[in-house]
Every structure is written in C-alpha cells, then in structure tokens.
Design a protein around this motif. Structure first.
Motif, short mmCIF file in Angstrom:
data_model
loop_
_atom_site.label_atom_id
_atom_site.label_comp_id
_atom_site.label_asym_id
_atom_site.label_seq_id
_atom_site.Cartn_x
_atom_site.Cartn_y
_atom_site.Cartn_z
N UNK B 10 -1.30 -3.94 -15.62
CA UNK B 10 -0.14 -4.69 -15.11
C UNK B 10 0.69 -5.22 -16.26
N UNK B 72 5.84 -5.52 -17.49
CA UNK B 72 4.92 -6.06 -16.48
C UNK B 72 5.13 -5.29 -15.17
N UNK B 73 4.00 -4.96 -14.53
CA UNK B 73 4.06 -4.20 -13.29
C UNK B 73 3.37 -4.99 -12.18
N UNK B 74 3.75 -4.67 -10.95
CA UNK B 74 3.07 -5.28 -9.80
C UNK B 74 2.52 -4.15 -8.94
#
Lengths: 255, 77, 354
Positions: B10, B72-74
């Motif tokens: 993430x 940043x990933x979700x």
C-alpha cells in the motif's frame, strides 16, 4: 491479491517531469512544487500553462515541471510573465519566486504586475532567507534572526523590518486574490494547495492578478533539522506573517 | 508478515532517492514508518514501511514527502 | 513601395516595425526616443498588437524576453541610459537565443548626460553591452528612410540568427523629419512557426527558454555556437557604402549622422581638388573590416569622425593594422560636427601625409 487490485491514493503529478529535485532534505519547496503539479493536473491545463522560474533555490524549477517553462533573470519573473501573457492571453502563466527574487530585487516588477492587474498567478515562497547563495538576510528575515549577513541578528535600526508582501500588494486594485499560507504541517499544506488552486482559477476567470505567499522552511540555512524547522516556522514566522486571505474577488469560494 | 513477502504494497517509497528528512515518519497515524539502518546511494538513512498491513492508505506520508517519493494505494473493494 | 510621407524618424521607424510584422512593444519613456512608444501606443492596438509601458527599462527588457520566448515578433526602444538598464536582459536574450529588435536613439553621456544626439554608445552596442561572450547585430541608419529600410531587415535578421538586433540611431535620426516610403506589410501570422517557443506544450514535448547552464561543457558549446553566428554575420550580412573612393588618397570613415556631415565635407574637399572619399559602415557589428583593409592599401590616411571621443576609430585601427595613419576628429556631449571643421581636418591631414 495482485498490486493491480489497488487504486492509487497518492501518486506522482503528471505535470511534473520525474526529475530528481535538488532541494535540501526536508525543504518544503518540493512539497510546494508537487502542489502546483497537482493543481495543474486537476485543472487539466498542463498543455496550456507556461511557468517562469526565478533565480534562487528554485532556479532549476524548469527541469521539474513537464510544461513549457522560461527562466527569468533575478526578480524579473513578473515582467517575463507579462510578456508571455500579453502574447498568449488565452494561456495560463504563473511565476514561482522566492523572497529574495520577489521581495528584494524584484519589488518593482511584482508591484507593477499586481497594479496592472496582470492576469498571471504568482507562487511566492517566503522562507525568510537567501537559500541558494548560502543563507544571507532577505527582506523577510525576522528581527533578531541570525544570517550570514546579519551575524548579530537582524536589527531594525540597520535593515528595517520584515517586508509584508501580501499586505502591501493587497492594497492594489489590480490585485484580485492575495493569500498567505504555510507548509509547516499537513493541515496548512492542504490549505496551501486550495489557495494555489483558487489562484489559478482566478487567472482562468480573468479576474486579475493572483498571488499566494507560501511560508516555507530552510533547514540548511536556518541550521535546524527538517522537523525543528517546521516548529521554528510555526513559532517564529506565523506570528510575523499571519496566514490569511488579504483580498479575494467575490464568488471566489465558488470557483 | 515481514516486509519483503507482503503481497500488497500500500505504501511504496523510492528508498534510493530518500534524503532522510524524516518528515514522513511523524505524520503516519499508525507509526509504521521508520528510518532504515542501511544507507542508500545518496548516503542517507531512508524511510521504510514496517508493516504494510497496518497502513490505512491515508496518504499523509505522501503529502509530507518533499521529494514526491511515496506512492500510496488503497484496496479496491 | 507606397507613396512618400513626411515623417519624424522615431515614428517612421515605429511604423516600419509594424509593417515588418512586429505586434508587441514594451518600453519606457526617455528622451530623445519618446515618439516611438507614443506612436506604438496609438498604432499597435489598431493592428491587433500590444503596447505596454513597463515600470522600468529593466522590466521592459524582460517583457521582451518573455514575449520573444513565447514566439512573437517583439521590440523595445530606448536611449543610452535606458539601454544600460536593459543590458542585463539583453545578455539573457542573447544567451537564450531569442530574436528581438532593440532601438537605441543615442544621446550625450555618460551618466544622465544630455538629450542632444550623440554616438557615445558604440562600444556598448558592439562590444560591451553586458556580461558574457555575445554580440548584437548592430545597424546604424544615417537617414529616416534608411532607418525604415533597416528596421524591416532587422526582424528578419533577428529570426535568421535567433538573437537580438540593435538599430543604433541618435537624437538627430529620431527627431528629424524626412520623406519616407514603406515596404509592403508583412502579416505576422504568415511567418514561419517557431517550434521552440513556449506557447503551451500541446501535443509536443515541453519547450524551455533558459540561459542557465551550470555544466561548463554545455555553456562552452553555447559560447562557440554564438561565435559561429557572429562569423556567419561577418560572411553574409556586412553592410556599408562607399562614396568617391575610386581615386581617393584620403578616406573619411563615419556612420549615421556623422557620415551625413562628413559627406558634405568630402564634397567640399573634392571641389578644392582634394581626392578624398567616404566609407560609411551601416552594420557596426559585423564591422566592415575588409573594405577598410583594402582601402588602407590605396589611401595615404584615414580620418575617422564620430559624435564621441573616439570609439569606432579603434575598430578602424584594428582593420588597418598600422599600414596607414588613422586620424580621429570627434565631438562628444551632444555638440554637432560641422562640415567646415571636418574640411579643416581633411586639409590638415592631406598636408601632413603629402
């Protein structure tokens, strides 16, 4: 689960070039660059925008944006921007300038660009010192602040007081939107982004001159760690340079 | 789960370009960022993610990074 | 060519710029060139152009930098002290390889000086404009009509060499009224596009207008690239005129207003049976050194005359390389040379070298 199952929350602005930035560790100029990049992305004006880099720490900014850029001589970015905007009134033109560039050698240019209501946007980075040349006094250096050229601390008898650019420019009728913001914490960084976005929209609407004064850190020349510099900014610069909106066109909030 | 095997990343930090300013460390609400022991090619200790799973994907570290090194990933529902 | 009109030099030169497709002017008031900005403020909007009086000559030269970098045909004008203020901007314009035209209607100097015509900025224009190894292509008219003709060529030369071109006049050229004809009007939209300009990176890589070169190899290359342009100027664009040089034993060398006065003296000397001729440089950079070198094999002496304490005379000496004596007679400060005093000088020189 594979990486493609994820959606990006925070990435790299398309309007930036991908080049490594030369700024010192913890210098908030890099953050300000990214905010501009994000605003240009969000307003979808990457192919319409021409930026003008100053002389100072951001002298290499033309390498960091993936848009048309011009490098101005020290203090003259508002004049260069005027020349571009008058040739291409339909394009977006912004200057990125430091406190030495704008508030010292370039005061005439910024005052008259504002007074003409030049439809450009200026991002004015105020870190109260000359960074690129190694930490000399700037017009915005605080009283008592030690620099290479105020070794005993700046005294108003000798060099006057910190110059209040936003207050000064907001008195000019041509100034449509003048706001001061800061980058010393997340909340203020987000406010900075909103202010920059609004300032670009003021230009899009042709409402006149817009300037965002962004208080920024200089860990290296303040002689502080990046974290300490954030605290120093909050404790010392905020009282002297209170962040607020100095003037705004009606309906700017709806922009 | 240790860092390398985490399937989901993430938080992605370009460790080789980090200048060790540490500004991202304090803004992480779940304190999963820390400075590495090792030195990168620029000569700095760099920011590392201690536990990807705990990450809330809030993106604060990315907002604070002056060199735009953090993505940043979700998780997509 | 249209019909002849009686016009003041400053205004004729401004009109010539408009006819050459110039649509942008950034300037500042200073005597004796004030009619140029005033004329442009009236005429440019009529042509869909932009006139802007800047807060200073410093700002004006940087507006020219921006507009030229944005791809426009753009000019500025000033007089001596104002050109000094623009010097830094001109160095940036040369380094960023931006085409533009700069008019200098010289006046007496140094310092605040006076407002009478003078030629005291020859060094500034051709050698020492500002920091860095660069030159402007400099052309000096000696009549209002020639001012018009050179102005039209100036924009093409600026584009050809991608650099600043200076039209070097003086208060006389600017304030004098003479009949003029204008060339056909050029439509700027029909000029070849400038791929390098910053007009918004739509469907192309970004363009950067810049003069910062921290890598000395890159900056050295730029320096040699500029020098090649100057050598090309010397090969292709030297301009001068000769009068009565065929059998001359004495040659007067003068440009601009001084050349007009010198021509009267030359004709008077001819009537007194003295075989004297005139060489009139029109381009001051590139300097017409070959014609002067050739003449040095023919004449017994040169008389360089300028409205100054002697600046072009140094270039004459360089061209002559000591083969022939080079005399000088000048009037600085805004006082005007007279044909009589030049005739005196010619006779004195003729006597000495016989």
């Amino acid at each position: 689960m594979k990486q493609d199952k994820l959606k990006e929350v925070a990435g790299y602005p398309d309007s930036m070039s991908g080049r490594d930035m030369h700024y010192c560790p913890g210098c908030t100029q890099g953050i300000i660059h990214r905010l501009i990049g994000e605003v240009i992305d969000e307003l979808k004006i990457k192919e319409e925008t021409i930026g003008i880099a100053p002389v100072g720490c951001a002298v290499l900014a033309y390498d960091y944006f993936d848009i048309d850029m011009q490098e101005a001589s020290h203090g003259r970015a508002p004049a260069v921007a005027t020349g571009i905007k008058r040739v291409h009134p339909d394009k977006m033109v912004f200057t990125y300038q430091g406190d030495g560039d704008l508030a010292s050698i370039g005061t005439a240019e910024i005052i008259h660009a504002a007074n003409r209501g030049e439809k450009i946007t200026t991002v004015f980075v105020n870190n109260a010192i000359y960074g690129m040349t190694g930490g000399q006094m700037a017009p915005t250096t605080l009283l008592g602040q030690k620099t290479k050229t105020t070794p005993r601390g700046r005294s108003s008898e000798e060099t006057g007081n910190p110059l209040k650019v936003s207050e000064m420019l907001s008195m000019l009728d041509g100034a449509a939107y003048i706001v001061r913001v800061s980058t010393h914490d997340l909340e203020n960084i987000n406010k900075t982004k909103q202010a920059i976005k609004k300032a670009f929209k003021v230009q899009q609407q042709g409402l006149g001159f817009a300037l965002v004064e962004v208080l920024s850190t200089c860990p290296t020349n303040w002689g502080l760690s990046p974290r300490q510099a954030m605290e120093w900014l909050e404790k010392n610069m905020i009282p002297e340079f209170p962040p607020r909106v100095f003037c705004a066109p009606e309906g700017v909030d709806e922009l | 789960m240790n860092k390398e095997e985490a399937e989901i990343k993430k938080v992605n930090i370009k460790a080789d370009k980090c200048k060790g300013c540490e500004l991202c460390i304090e803004v992480c609400p779940v304190n999963i960022l820390s400075m590495s022991e090792a030195i990168n090619e620029l000569g700095y200790h760099y920011a590392e993610v201690d536990d990807q799973d705990k990450c809330l994907s809030c993106g604060r570290c990315a907002v604070m990074c002056p060199d735009i090194l953090i993505k940043v990933y979700d998780i997509n529902e | 060519m249209g019909e002849k009109k009686l016009m003041k030099g400053n205004e004729a030169i401004a009109e010539a710029a408009i006819r050459a497709g110039c649509r942008y002017f950034f300037g500042y008031p200073i005597t004796p060139q004030n009619e140029i900005p005033a004329y442009m403020s009236r005429r440019l909007p009529e042509e869909g152009g932009v006139f802007l009086q800047a807060e200073s000559e410093v700002a004006a030269s940087n507006m020219v930098y921006g507009a030229a970098g944005a791809g426009a045909r753009v000019m500025t004008s000033s007089s001596s002290p104002g050109i000094s203020l623009k010097a830094e901007g001109i160095s940036y314009i040369a380094a960023a390889e931006l085409p533009c035209v700069i008019v200098n209607m010289m006046r007496g100097g140094p310092g605040l000086g006076g407002i009478e015509p003078s030629q005291s900025d020859y060094f500034q224009a051709t050698k020492g404009m500002a920091h860095g190894n660069f030159h402007l292509l400099v052309m000096a008219p000696s009549s209002v009509q020639e001012g018009v003709d050179l102005m039209s060529q100036a924009f093409d030369l600026a584009d050809k060499y991608r650099g600043p071109v200076m039209l070097l006049g003086d208060g006389m050229i600017g304030q004098m009224m003479e009949p003029v004809e204008f060339p056909e009007k050029i439509d700027p939209t029909e000029l070849p596009p400038k791929e390098w300009a910053t007009d918004g990176a739509r469907g192309r890589e970004k363009n950067v207008i810049n003069s910062l070169y921290l890598d000395p190899d890159v900056l050295e290359n730029l320096n040699w690239k500029l020098q090649e342009k100057y050598e090309q100027m010397q090969r292709e664009d030297v301009k001068y005129e000769e009068y009565h040089m065929e059998d001359a034993v004495v040659a007067v060398i003068a440009y601009g207003t001084a050349a007009r006065i010198a021509l009267d003296a030359v004709q008077a000397a001819r009537e007194d049976g003295i075989r004297v001729g005139l060489i009139r440089p029109i381009t001051l950079f590139p300097f017409p050194e070959q014609v002067i070198a050739r003449a040095s094999a023919q004449v017994d002496a040169f008389l360089t005359t300028e409205l100054s304490t002697g600046q072009m005379v140094e270039d004459v000496r360089l061209a002559v390389k000591g083969r022939t004596p080079v005399f000088f007679h000048g009037r600085p400060g805004g006082n005007m040379l007279t044909p009589e005093e030049l005739l005196e000088e010619i006779k004195k020189i003729r006597g000495e070298v016989q």
